[in-house]
Each structure stands twice: as C-alpha cells, then as structure tokens.
Design a protein around this motif. Structure first.
Motif, PDB file in Angstrom:
ATOM      1  N   CYS A   1       8.199  -5.277  13.821  1.00 30.27           N
ATOM      2  CA  CYS A   1       7.510  -4.125  13.676  1.00 30.27           C
ATOM      3  C   CYS A   1       6.912  -3.699  12.149  1.00 30.27           C
ATOM      4  CB  CYS A   1       7.923  -2.876  14.295  1.00 30.27           C
ATOM      5  SG  CYS A   1       8.275  -2.905  16.200  1.00 30.27           S
ATOM      6  N   GLU A   2       5.821  -3.325  11.880  1.00 33.54           N
ATOM      7  CA  GLU A   2       5.556  -2.913  10.652  1.00 33.54           C
ATOM      8  C   GLU A   2       6.162  -1.328  10.059  1.00 33.54           C
ATOM      9  OE1 GLU A   2       1.948  -4.898  12.944  1.00 33.54           O
ATOM     10  OE2 GLU A   2       3.746  -3.549  13.320  1.00 33.54           O
ATOM     11  N   TYR A   3       7.505  -1.676   9.999  1.00 28.21           N
ATOM     12  CA  TYR A   3       8.465  -0.709   9.714  1.00 28.21           C
ATOM     13  C   TYR A   3       9.697  -1.252   9.101  1.00 28.21           C
ATOM     14  CZ  TYR A   3      12.061   2.903  10.142  1.00 28.21           C
ATOM     15  OH  TYR A   3      13.049   3.922   9.795  1.00 28.21           O
ATOM     16  N   ALA A   4      10.009  -0.334   7.903  1.00 28.17           N
ATOM     17  CA  ALA A   4      11.527  -0.803   7.281  1.00 28.17           C
ATOM     18  C   ALA A   4      11.797   0.359   6.672  1.00 28.17           C
ATOM     19  CB  ALA A   4      11.098  -1.705   6.211  1.00 28.17           C
ATOM     20  N   HIS A   5      13.383   0.423   7.155  1.00 29.31           N
ATOM     21  CA  HIS A   5      14.033   1.362   6.073  1.00 29.31           C
ATOM     22  C   HIS A   5      14.691   0.881   4.806  1.00 29.31           C
ATOM     23  CE1 HIS A   5      16.432   5.141   6.005  1.00 29.31           C
ATOM     24  NE2 HIS A   5      17.491   4.438   5.770  1.00 29.31           N
ATOM     25  N   LEU A   6      14.323   1.478   3.974  1.00 29.12           N
ATOM     26  CA  LEU A   6      14.388   1.107   2.460  1.00 29.12           C
ATOM     27  C   LEU A   6      15.472   2.262   1.813  1.00 29.12           C
ATOM     28  CD1 LEU A   6      14.089  -1.797   0.997  1.00 29.12           C
ATOM     29  CD2 LEU A   6      11.883  -0.416   0.032  1.00 29.12           C
TER      30      LEU A   6
ATOM     31  N   LYS B   1       1.217  -5.821   5.463  1.00 31.01           N
ATOM     32  CA  LYS B   1       0.442  -5.509   6.628  1.00 31.01           C
ATOM     33  C   LYS B   1      -0.614  -4.395   6.334  1.00 31.01           C
ATOM     34  CE  LYS B   1       2.912  -7.624  10.022  1.00 31.01           C
ATOM     35  NZ  LYS B   1       2.469  -8.784  10.987  1.00 31.01           N
ATOM     36  N   GLU B   2      -1.485  -4.377   7.207  1.00 26.02           N
ATOM     37  CA  GLU B   2      -2.808  -3.411   6.871  1.00 26.02           C
ATOM     38  C   GLU B   2      -2.153  -2.171   6.767  1.00 26.02           C
ATOM     39  OE1 GLU B   2      -6.979  -2.077   8.884  1.00 26.02           O
ATOM     40  OE2 GLU B   2      -6.013  -3.769   9.696  1.00 26.02           O
ATOM     41  N   ILE B   3      -1.114  -1.690   7.741  1.00 25.90           N
ATOM     42  CA  ILE B   3      -0.471  -0.346   7.703  1.00 25.90           C
ATOM     43  C   ILE B   3       0.782  -0.531   7.892  1.00 25.90           C
ATOM     44  CG2 ILE B   3      -0.944  -0.021  10.036  1.00 25.90           C
ATOM     45  CD1 ILE B   3      -1.502   3.021   9.125  1.00 25.90           C
ATOM     46  N   PHE B   4       1.783  -0.258   6.944  1.00 22.06           N
ATOM     47  CA  PHE B   4       3.199  -0.337   6.889  1.00 22.06           C
ATOM     48  C   PHE B   4       3.856   1.122   6.623  1.00 22.06           C
ATOM     49  CE2 PHE B   4       7.327  -1.818   5.743  1.00 22.06           C
ATOM     50  CZ  PHE B   4       7.180  -3.088   6.555  1.00 22.06           C
ATOM     51  N   SER B   5       4.908   1.403   7.437  1.00 23.42           N
ATOM     52  CA  SER B   5       5.786   2.474   7.338  1.00 23.42           C
ATOM     53  C   SER B   5       7.093   2.428   6.550  1.00 23.42           C
ATOM     54  CB  SER B   5       5.963   3.192   8.754  1.00 23.42           C
ATOM     55  OG  SER B   5       6.836   4.307   8.790  1.00 23.42           O
ATOM     56  N   LEU B   6       7.230   3.185   5.705  1.00 24.50           N
ATOM     57  CA  LEU B   6       8.547   3.106   5.067  1.00 24.50           C
ATOM     58  C   LEU B   6       9.413   4.202   5.063  1.00 24.50           C
ATOM     59  CD1 LEU B   6       7.949   1.263   1.500  1.00 24.50           C
ATOM     60  CD2 LEU B   6       9.240   0.499   3.497  1.00 24.50           C
ATOM     61  N   SER B   7      10.736   4.331   5.404  1.00 20.20           N
ATOM     62  CA  SER B   7      11.512   5.483   5.363  1.00 20.20           C
ATOM     63  C   SER B   7      12.800   5.108   4.531  1.00 20.20           C
ATOM     64  CB  SER B   7      12.157   5.593   6.863  1.00 20.20           C
ATOM     65  OG  SER B   7      13.071   4.543   7.343  1.00 20.20           O
ATOM     66  N   THR B   8      13.361   6.237   4.109  1.00 17.29           N
ATOM     67  CA  THR B   8      14.443   6.005   2.972  1.00 17.29           C
ATOM     68  C   THR B   8      15.632   6.725   3.135  1.00 17.29           C
ATOM     69  OG1 THR B   8      14.923   5.658   0.634  1.00 17.29           O
ATOM     70  CG2 THR B   8      13.536   7.414   1.390  1.00 17.29           C
TER      71      THR B   8
ATOM     72  N   CYS C   1       6.369   5.096  -3.709  1.00 14.06           N
ATOM     73  CA  CYS C   1       6.391   4.190  -2.603  1.00 14.06           C
ATOM     74  C   CYS C   1       5.936   4.763  -1.343  1.00 14.06           C
ATOM     75  CB  CYS C   1       8.102   4.069  -2.518  1.00 14.06           C
ATOM     76  SG  CYS C   1       8.779   3.074  -3.815  1.00 14.06           S
ATOM     77  N   GLY C   2       5.356   6.021  -1.381  1.00 14.33           N
ATOM     78  CA  GLY C   2       4.767   6.459  -0.169  1.00 14.33           C
ATOM     79  C   GLY C   2       5.763   6.660   1.071  1.00 14.33           C
ATOM     80  N   PHE C   3       6.739   7.002   0.975  1.00 17.35           N
ATOM     81  CA  PHE C   3       7.766   7.192   2.039  1.00 17.35           C
ATOM     82  C   PHE C   3       7.139   8.327   2.923  1.00 17.35           C
ATOM     83  CE2 PHE C   3      10.979   6.015  -1.192  1.00 17.35           C
ATOM     84  CZ  PHE C   3      10.947   4.574  -0.751  1.00 17.35           C
ATOM     85  N   ASP C   4       7.120   7.874   4.302  1.00 15.73           N
ATOM     86  CA  ASP C   4       6.405   8.638   5.313  1.00 15.73           C
ATOM     87  C   ASP C   4       7.562   9.438   6.362  1.00 15.73           C
ATOM     88  OD1 ASP C   4       6.082   6.699   7.856  1.00 15.73           O
ATOM     89  OD2 ASP C   4       5.715   5.571   5.974  1.00 15.73           O
TER      90      ASP C   4
END
Length: 459
Positions: free
Chosen positions: A278-283, A316-323, A347-350
C-alpha cells in the motif's frame, strides 16, 4: 473456563492476545465477552510509559476485589510483566501468574495449572475466608525468562472474528538502543521467524478470506538481520514481501513498526515494483534536530530522513506518511523544536503520534534532568497538533472528487446504513452501502473530506 483478555498497547500486543484466545479455544475454553462473567482475567500489558503500567495495575486491583462468588484467576502477560516481574505481586497480591513477553505462548498452560491447584485446594478460593491472607509469594507462577522459540509460536488466529485485515507477527525483540525506549528490555533479543512459516501463515489467512496482511515487528523492516543473507541486493524483509505479494487472495500488504535506518534502496523500490504494498508508510522521526537525534541515539540525520521520505513519496502518485514525534526531550531548545517543525512540514506527514516526553525508569534518558517544563511541552505539542490537522486535511482534500479503492472493514459507528473502509493510503472513508460488501474491495468516489475521515458514495 471463561477467559477475559484485556489488551493494552501496541498491535504486537493485540496479536499476542489473539494468539492466546485461539489457543484457549482449541483447548475447549471460552473467551468471555465481559469481565463480570469471566473465571479468568488476563491483562496483556504495555510498558512504553509509566502511565500505561499504572493503568493496568489499577485495573488488576479492581478486578481482584470485584468477584463476589470466589475470585477469578488473575494473570499478567506482556511488557509490564517483563519489566517489573515479581514486583507486580507487591502491588496486586492476588496475582496468580506473571508471564514475561517471551512466555506469552505458555499463558494457557499457566491458567490450567492454577485451576488445578485451586481444585486441589492448594490455593484458597473463598475471598470471605482468608482473602488470601495465607497466600505466599511463591504460590504465583512467575516466569520472565528468555525463550529462544517463543517468536515461532505466535501463529494461531481466532477465525471466529473477521480476518479481513489480518496481522502476522514476523519477529520479536529489538536490538536498537534508543535512549528513551524501554522496548529492548521488555521485548528482549531480536529474533526472526522462518520465512516459509510466515508465508504459510499468510496463505492460511488468504484462504480464510483475508484481503489485507499487516506484518508486525518491533523493528519490522530489520527482519532477518544477522540471521538470513541478502540475496541479489535484496534484504530478507524485501524477499518476504515479494513472496507475500504472490499469494492469491491477498490484495494489500502493510507493515509496522519500521525504523528509518532500514528503509534501504531495495525496500523503497519495492513500493514501485510490488503492486500489493500500500501507498503508506510509518516513518518515525522523533525529532528534526540532529543534536537531539544524537542524544536519542537515533542513527540518522534530519537530512537523511527527509531523503527517505521524499523517495517514498516519489514512488507513487499519492503517498501517505505517518510518524512519531517526542517533544520536550531533555535539553530540547526552542531552536531544536523549530527544526522538528520544519522537517514535519517538509515531509508532509498526514498522520502522527505526538508525545510529550516523560522519563522512563530503566532507560538512558531517565538519568538526564527532565528540564523542559510541562507547560512548554504542552505548547510544543499543541503547535505540532495544529500543523498535523492542517496537513491531514490538505491530504484528504486532494482526494475529493477522485475514485478510490476502498477495502470495506465494518459497519460505521455513525449513521444507519453506513459502512467504513480504508483507502490504500490508510484513510478512513464512510459511505452508504449494503452490509454484504463488508470484506470486499469497492470503488468509492470521495465527496467531502475532514481531518480524520472522508465521506464518499459507492460507484
């Protein structure tokens, strides 16, 4: 016997609890729906913060005084057991067993052993006749020893519950040395499960209807480190992802909780080459100040972290990042905090978990003076929370008027006829649809966006 399991903390604990529930059912026991009806109460505990331990202790004390017709068997498993061991008996004298984090696969054995002792009259049962005044410290089963095989025993699943999104524990322990973290002490030596065992478990879950697999580990993307070789430039973790990506029926792959240091080129490339990731990562960032990162013993710089974040987003065209962020670490200055804000924005964390630092006994940072005031910690916390609200809303609004693939997970809590599902970017979507779509992948058009969820219409 009816067993009630109360779970605190992370997804690894949730997975351990599910494994215990499945094991108990195989032995003919029942999982109680409420504490009141239980013959056995098990607390699966967390030790990340002192408050988490105190919350569990409070619950255990209330349970130990609650039962009127003979007290329940009371046990503790998980991280607090490992951290505090036999000290727990001093706080809650009526404890029957304490199982460390490497002993969770044996909790069913301990429950049955205590039940046998009670039946034989070895342990007093009537709270009106002695209230365990004759209880001896060594009456409790206490086992917090290491176990070299326990990581291979967390593989049972409770198929009486929905397995649309299923978790697989792929490793135990942590070998990192972050100054503020108790996890290496409570979870022990880093050990990984055999790759084929994990793949077999994923195949069983797929055959049972699972559409999404989430891989779990304290440092999940360090899977196989020191135990398995890299092959053609690919780490064991990436090779595991490739194998799961080939399983029929599995549509999505996620993983938690990774460490920035193990987002190497092969893992970043996997987001482009493996269509089910999936286009998501926890960083987890923790701080945007290089000085504070060094104090925290985090082995990367802010510049390196930003490079990883941008590479993931470019995949990816759209990618979600959490932290994860800690504010108010000892000696964190206003300049340090502003650097964190800068990285947070760049980083634009959402999505984010933002914590106010509190010292944890047994860690390196607990020896430092906690010299940032609570008021200042709260101010910094609120600044980041406001930034998060804006960035989360901005991310969600980008999806308005687009069609999104949604995995339908359950009925929505709000409104009759509404279902809840998640996009590949892990965003929650609420929409009207028939219940038979639960467990299905559907196309939903996003019509409006809030900070934490979006509304859509079924296409």
């Amino acid at each position: 016997m009816k067993v009630y399991i109360k779970t605190y903390g992370c997804q690894m604990n949730e997975r351990d609890s599910e494994n215990l529930a499945a094991q108990l059912k195989l032995r003919g026991h029942e999982i109680a729906r409420t504490e009141a009806e239980a013959d056995v109460f098990v607390a699966n505990t967390c030790s990340v913060r002192e408050a988490a331990e105190q919350k569990a202790i409070g619950k255990l004390l209330r349970i130990s005084h609650k039962k009127k017709n003979g007290f329940p068997i009371i046990g503790v498993m998980g991280c607090m057991s490992q951290n505090r061991g036999s000290e727990i008996v001093k706080s809650v004298p009526k404890i029957d067993f304490i199982a460390g984090s490497r002993k969770t696969p044996y909790v069913a054995d301990y429950i049955e052993e205590i039940a046998k002792r009670r039946k034989a009259g070895i342990i007093p049962q009537d709270p009106q006749k002695g209230e365990r005044k004759k209880w001896k410290h060594n009456d409790a089963i206490i086992n917090i020893e290491d176990d070299e095989t326990s990581h291979n025993l967390i593989k049972l699943h409770d198929f009486s519950k929905s397995q649309i999104c299923a978790n697989i524990s792929i490793m135990q322990g942590c070998a990192m040395k972050c100054s503020y973290c108790i996890v290496p002490k409570t979870r022990g030596i880093e050990r990984s499960r055999p790759m084929e065992d994990i793949v077999n478990e994923a195949e069983i879950l797929a055959n049972s209807g699972a559409k999404e697999i989430q891989l779990l580990g304290q440092v999940v993307n360090a899977y196989g480190r020191g135990e398995m070789p890299n092959v053609q430039g690919k780490s064991p973790f990436v090779r595991l992802l490739e194998k799961i990506n080939k399983i029929n029926g599995i549509e999505r792959i996620r993983f938690v909780s990774p460490h920035p240091s193990f987002f190497k080129e092969d893992l970043i490339a996997a987001y482009s080459s493996l269509e089910k990731i999936c286009e998501y990562a926890h960083l987890p960032l923790q701080s945007g100040s290089d000085r504070v990162l060094r104090e925290m013993r985090r082995p990367y710089s802010a510049e390196k972290f930003i490079k990883i974040a941008k590479a993931l987003k470019a995949s990816k065209e759209i990618f979600s990042l959490s932290t994860d962020i800690i504010v108010g670490y000892p000696n964190e200055t206003e300049e340090d905090f502003l650097k964190t804000c800068e990285v947070f924005k760049e980083c634009g964390f959402d999505m984010a978990y933002i914590f106010k630092y509190s010292p944890r006994m047994g860690t390196v940072s607990a020896e430092l003076e906690d010299n940032v005031s609570e008021d200042e910690k709260e101010r910094r916390n609120q600044i980041l929370l406001e930034m998060l609200k804006k960035q989360s809303l901005d991310f969600n609004e980008r999806l308005v008027n687009t069609s999104q693939e949604v995995l339908v997970e359950s009925k929505a809590k709000r409104g009759l006829g509404n279902l809840m599902g998640r996009t590949r970017t892990h965003r929650k979507v609420i929409f009207k649809a028939p219940e038979e779509l639960i467990g299905k992948l559907v196309s939903v058009k996003i019509i409006s966006a809030g900070v934490s969820a979006m509304d859509g219409v079924l296409e």
